[in-house]
Scaffold this motif. Structure first.
Motif, PDB file in Angstrom:
ATOM      1  N   ARG A 184      81.735  41.847  46.747  1.00 39.09           N
ATOM      2  CA  ARG A 184      82.833  41.201  47.463  1.00 39.09           C
ATOM      3  C   ARG A 184      82.360  40.314  48.610  1.00 39.09           C
ATOM      4  O   ARG A 184      81.357  40.591  49.291  1.00 39.09           O
TER       5      ARG A 184
ATOM      6  N   HIS B 182      90.290  30.696  43.563  1.00 35.67           N
ATOM      7  CA  HIS B 182      90.210  31.680  42.483  1.00 35.67           C
ATOM      8  C   HIS B 182      89.917  31.076  41.120  1.00 35.67           C
ATOM      9  O   HIS B 182      90.521  31.461  40.117  1.00 35.67           O
TER      10      HIS B 182
ATOM     11  N   VAL C 266      87.201  36.164  45.804  1.00 33.52           N
ATOM     12  CA  VAL C 266      86.886  37.543  46.166  1.00 33.52           C
ATOM     13  C   VAL C 266      85.383  37.759  46.271  1.00 33.52           C
ATOM     14  O   VAL C 266      84.930  38.805  46.742  1.00 33.52           O
TER      15      VAL C 266
ATOM     16  N   THR D 123      92.072  38.727  49.142  1.00 30.24           N
ATOM     17  CA  THR D 123      92.328  40.029  48.538  1.00 30.24           C
ATOM     18  C   THR D 123      92.158  39.939  47.026  1.00 30.24           C
ATOM     19  O   THR D 123      92.383  38.894  46.412  1.00 30.24           O
ATOM     20  N   ALA D 124      91.781  41.054  46.436  1.00 28.89           N
ATOM     21  CA  ALA D 124      91.568  41.133  44.997  1.00 28.89           C
ATOM     22  C   ALA D 124      92.748  41.831  44.339  1.00 28.89           C
ATOM     23  O   ALA D 124      93.599  42.433  45.002  1.00 28.89           O
TER      24      ALA D 124
ATOM     25  N   VAL E  12      89.497  40.543  54.775  1.00 27.48           N
ATOM     26  CA  VAL E  12      90.029  39.688  53.718  1.00 27.48           C
ATOM     27  C   VAL E  12      91.524  39.490  53.936  1.00 27.48           C
ATOM     28  O   VAL E  12      92.178  40.302  54.598  1.00 27.48           O
TER      29      VAL E  12
END
Length: 876
Positions: free
Chosen positions: A63, A393, A421, A438-439, A467
């Protein structure tokens, strides 16, 4: 705390567009138990191998945990101020069209909404596009041309009720396994027939009644032929055609087309037409083999023409169904996340629509024309016209066509921001600013699947301290750019309510996307929102579209288009004689950012490969397991050869997933040209032209290690294992001292070593032990190494006394390469059970071993093993 007492949370799988519901239970230590939600209408408790392994992909190991500028951790305040200031300054100096957002179907609808509002409403540019452009833009264009708006007419329930399902350019068994199992259930209970139209024989063909291996790109000619047979066979629905315009011109164009370009046997074509015409309840499922083409939009409309001509649309068990590749490709379409769309299916080029959205947002003037679509956007980055770029992303340095050129463009862009991420992607490594997001399982919002069902993703794991949610990052940048009130959101529920309110305006314009019936959702109701299929309004609630007409063109009619077949953009010649098809494999997804974290998902196919017909392989001197170098005018790749008659001679197939982190020479989009559909802007990823030649290495190797390592070799491909890592290697440069080379590669300067080397034969076998237990091993040969790979990968941290044979000891069974990833069942285990227990069917294998009983995507391979046994027995 083991988490066994914690409640399960309903959420949605983050992979394909099926939109499966999942039940998540945290273990209290950062881990997660995952099972299918039996109450979700998309999957009814089923999960594919990827969904079943989601619990193996969470954690903080890879991460990105703090913002970075120039690779150095910085506070959020500095990072956000830098982004806002650089975008503001660039706009002030060069205008709003000098900046761009490239976003992703991984975004939640609420994230997507804020990104689109910021770019189109306040920055004032339409330069926001998405990796969904690579996935379903041709479907959007086809829908809009035929229906007047981007409407998916049917639902998944149509698969339960159809008597014939035609898969066009869709390997449903591997790419949408849960839908495929739903189709298999219908076949078992009601005898649903299946026809597959695809240049190559895929896993989806194993249960098909007919496979039409048409020439790449010739779908329009086939469906034009079907349209003429519909007319001649008296299958037109003349009553329904009152709701349709353009029939005569479409039919004339169809008669003018040439079926011969498909390369199909006329008897097989006749069987297809007879089945399609003679079956009222027919569903035509189409996916990337249709969309990813320079004639993709025409392919979509050729399919729609046939359904419109027969009135087989919007009724139970019949209609066209596009299946998408991302969890929120549909949600991105709903909020206007494409460069040529406005929010809520409103039209960017319609002045009344722009005025309504501008008034709703209280924004400045909206752009009057479409922005840059994905391929054009990165062309503009390369040319310096885009001077500030925000990528969210997605990994275009791998996934875009002409990927090497795209990577160079990103690297030279004046200012690039990446939100993700992880910092460990090819694209993230090129960024000036990295923003940690955030994941999945940490964020909350909604996604919409391929049949218009809106589902909640819910946070179930605590987000790391530094995050932030994507909507919050985008909104804060918007506030810092001067638009405080417009982006003053308290959370995703508030954003969703704004989205709902805007959809009411779209509804008043007569648009299909209207979820105004959800206007009374407070935060509690939003949190509890069950799966809900749109539209949700006073006028219409869920269900299908167009059974009685009611289209969205000004006259209320659908449009049939006159279409003619067009060849793929790239032409084969003596330099590039092979046609390359790219696509997905069963257990990996996109560029492996998530799936490669699971050893189980890497066990089935652990390295990039190219499927090649044996006749082509013989012509270029390639044997099974050799390495093959593919080259095109754009770039090159090195892949492992798999010889298979599933390929038509002259055609190759390679998967799209591998990156520089896992196989630098396996980045297949480096060889794909950036040719696009003139209507949709979607790239042609299924019809590149390449040369192919055996890669001549001096040595080949196979390595296992307890710790992560990156080889230095002409070719390498690595994958996680339950105990560490494994890698395939090959190189054109000789090695003088194998022990020194292996110690350097593994980072083991002082571990004890066992070395067996035969200089004359060019072989070497080395094992490294610490405290008497294996920590690494390397096997080298002048030919591809013949060892039991899965056995060796399992010997890490075991006593290493027998390791150098590379073979399983006689008293230990070797399960062999994994076939069933869900339950970790190897091919040798399956073959042994077939022989010793006399298993005669896939169901019997499932009863004996469990293989094929979860997601079912390995069932075609199980069937192939049984078929091979029958052939072998017949030969004996």
């Amino acid at each position: 705390m083991d988490g066994s007492g914690l409640p399960e949370t309903r959420s949605t799988c983050p992979y394909c567009g099926v939109g499966c519901g999942v039940l998540l239970r945290p273990d209290g230590q950062g881990g997660l138990a995952v099972r299918g939600d039996p109450d979700h209408p998309a999957n009814r408790g089923k999960l594919c191998s990827k969904g079943a392994a989601l619990g193996e992909t969470v954690g903080l190991g890879t991460r990105l945990l703090a913002p970075q500028i120039g690779g150095v951790d910085v506070p959020w305040d500095r990072a956000l101020e830098t982004v806002a200031a650089r975008f503001s300054d660039t706009i002030a100096e060069h205008g709003p069209d000098s900046v761009a957002f490239y976003v992703s179907g991984q975004l939640l609808t609420e994230d997507y909404y804020v990104a689109n509002k910021l770019m189109k409403g306040f920055i004032g540019s339409a330069n926001i596009d998405t990796n969904s452009r690579l996935c379903m833009a041709s479907t959007v264009a086809g829908h809009k041309r035929a229906f007047g708006t981007d409407t998916v007419p049917g639902t998944y329930e149509d698969l339960d009720e159809a008597d014939l399902v035609v898969l066009v350019g869709s390997n449903l068994a591997w790419c949408h396994p849960v839908l495929y199992q739903r189709l298999m259930a219908a076949r078992a209970t009601r005898g649903t027939r299946i026809i597959v139209i695809d240049p190559r024989r895929t896993a989806s063909c194993n249960q098909a009644d007919l496979h039409l291996a048409l020439a790449p790109g010739s779908d329009v000619a086939l469906f034009n032929h079907l349209l003429t047979r519909i007319y001649e066979g008296g299958a037109l629905d003349k009553s329904y055609l009152q709701h349709v315009s353009g029939f005569d011109a479409a039919l004339c164009a169809a008669y003018a087309d040439d079926l011969g370009v498909t390369g199909l046997d006329q008897e097989e074509v006749a069987r297809f037409c007879q089945a399609w015409i003679g079956t009222e309840k027919v569903v035509t499922i189409f996916s990337q083999g249709v969309n990813q083409s320079t004639s993709g939009s025409d392919k979509v409309n050729a399919i729609l023409n046939c359904h419109l001509a027969t009135g087989r649309i919007g009724k139970p068990g019949m209609g066209p169904l596009s299946v998408t590749g991302q969890p929120n490709a549909m949600g991105g379409r709903e909020v206007g996340g494409l460069a040529n769309m406005l929010a809520c299916h409103l039209d960017l080029e319609n002045a009344d629509h722009r005025a309504a959205v501008r008034g709703f947002w209280s924004s400045g003037p909206l752009p009057m024309a479409p922005g840059l679509k994905a391929v054009d956007m990165f062309d503009a980055v390369e040319e310096g016209r885009i001077k500030a770029l925000w990528i969210i992303h997605t990994n275009p340095a791998v996934s875009m066509p002409d990927a090497d050129r795209v990577a160079r463009a990103i690297a030279t862009c004046a200012f690039t921001v990446v939100s993700d991420v992880t910092a460990e992607t090819d694209t993230a490594r090129l960024a000036d600013v990295l923003l940690p997001a955030t994941a999945w399982a940490e964020k909350s919002g909604t996604v919409t699947n391929s049949d218009r069902t809106i589902s909640r993703q819910r946070a179930v794991l605590p987000a790391p301290e530094w995050v932030r949610d994507d909507w919050a990052i985008l909104a804060e940048v918007g506030r810092r750019m001067g638009w405080e009130a417009a982006f003053d959101y308290a959370g995703p529920a508030e954003i969703f309510r704004e989205h709902v309110a805007l959809s009411a305006i779209a509804g008043r314009f007569g648009k299909d996307f209207d979820i105004s019936g959800l206007r009374d959702l407070d935060d509690t109701a939003y949190d509890a929102l069950p799966p809900t299929r749109w539209p949700v309004s006073d006028a219409k609630d869920g269900g299908r579209f167009f059974a009685q007409g009611g289209f969205y063109h000004a006259d209320g009619k659908a449009r049939m288009l006159p279409l003619r077949w067009r060849a793929p953009a790239a032409k084969t010649d003596r330099r590039f004689p092979y046609r390359l098809n790219t696509g997905r494999i069963r257990d990996q997804w996109h560029t492996m950012t998530r799936t490669a974290l699971s050893p189980r998902l890497s066990a089935h196919l652990a390295e990039p490969f190219v499927d090649i017909h044996p006749a082509d392989a013989a012509e270029i001197g390639v044997a099974a397991a050799d390495l093959v170098r593919l080259a095109s005018p754009q770039g090159s790749a090195i892949l492992r050869a798999r010889l298979t008659e599933a390929q038509t001679p002259g055609q190759l197939f390679a998967p799209m997933h591998w990156t520089a982190d896992y196989a630098p020479t396996g980045r297949i989009d480096a060889v794909v040209a950036g040719a696009t559909d003139p209507v949709s802007g979607q790239p042609e990823s299924k019809a590149a032209v390449v040369s192919a030649a055996r890669f001549e290495a001096v040595w080949y190797g196979f390595a296992v290690s307890a710790t992560e390592f990156k080889p230095e070799a002409s070719y390498w491909a690595r994958a996680r294992t339950p105990a560490g890592w494994r890698a395939e290697l090959a190189c054109t440069a000789p090695v003088a001292d194998w022990e020194a080379e292996a110690r350097r590669m593994f980072g083991l300067p002082s571990a004890s070593a066992m070395v067996v080397e035969d200089v004359a034969r060019g072989t070497a076998r080395l094992a490294f032990l610490e405290a008497g237990r294996l920590v690494a091993a390397l096997f080298v040969s002048p030919r591809p190494v013949a060892v039991m790979r899965d056995y060796l990968a399992g010997q890490i941290d075991q006593p290493g006394t027998d390791i150098l044979t590379g073979l399983t000891p006689a008293d230990r069974p070797d399960p062999g390469p994994v076939i069933c990833a869900c339950l970790d069942v190897g091919v040798n285990t399956i073959l042994s059970a077939i022989e010793t227990q006399g298993l005669l069917s896939v169901d019997q294998i499932g009863a004996a071993l469990g293989a094929g009983t979860n997601c079912g995507s390995c069932r075609p391979e199980l069937a192939a093993l049984l078929a091979a046994r029958v052939v072998r027995e017949a030969a004996e």
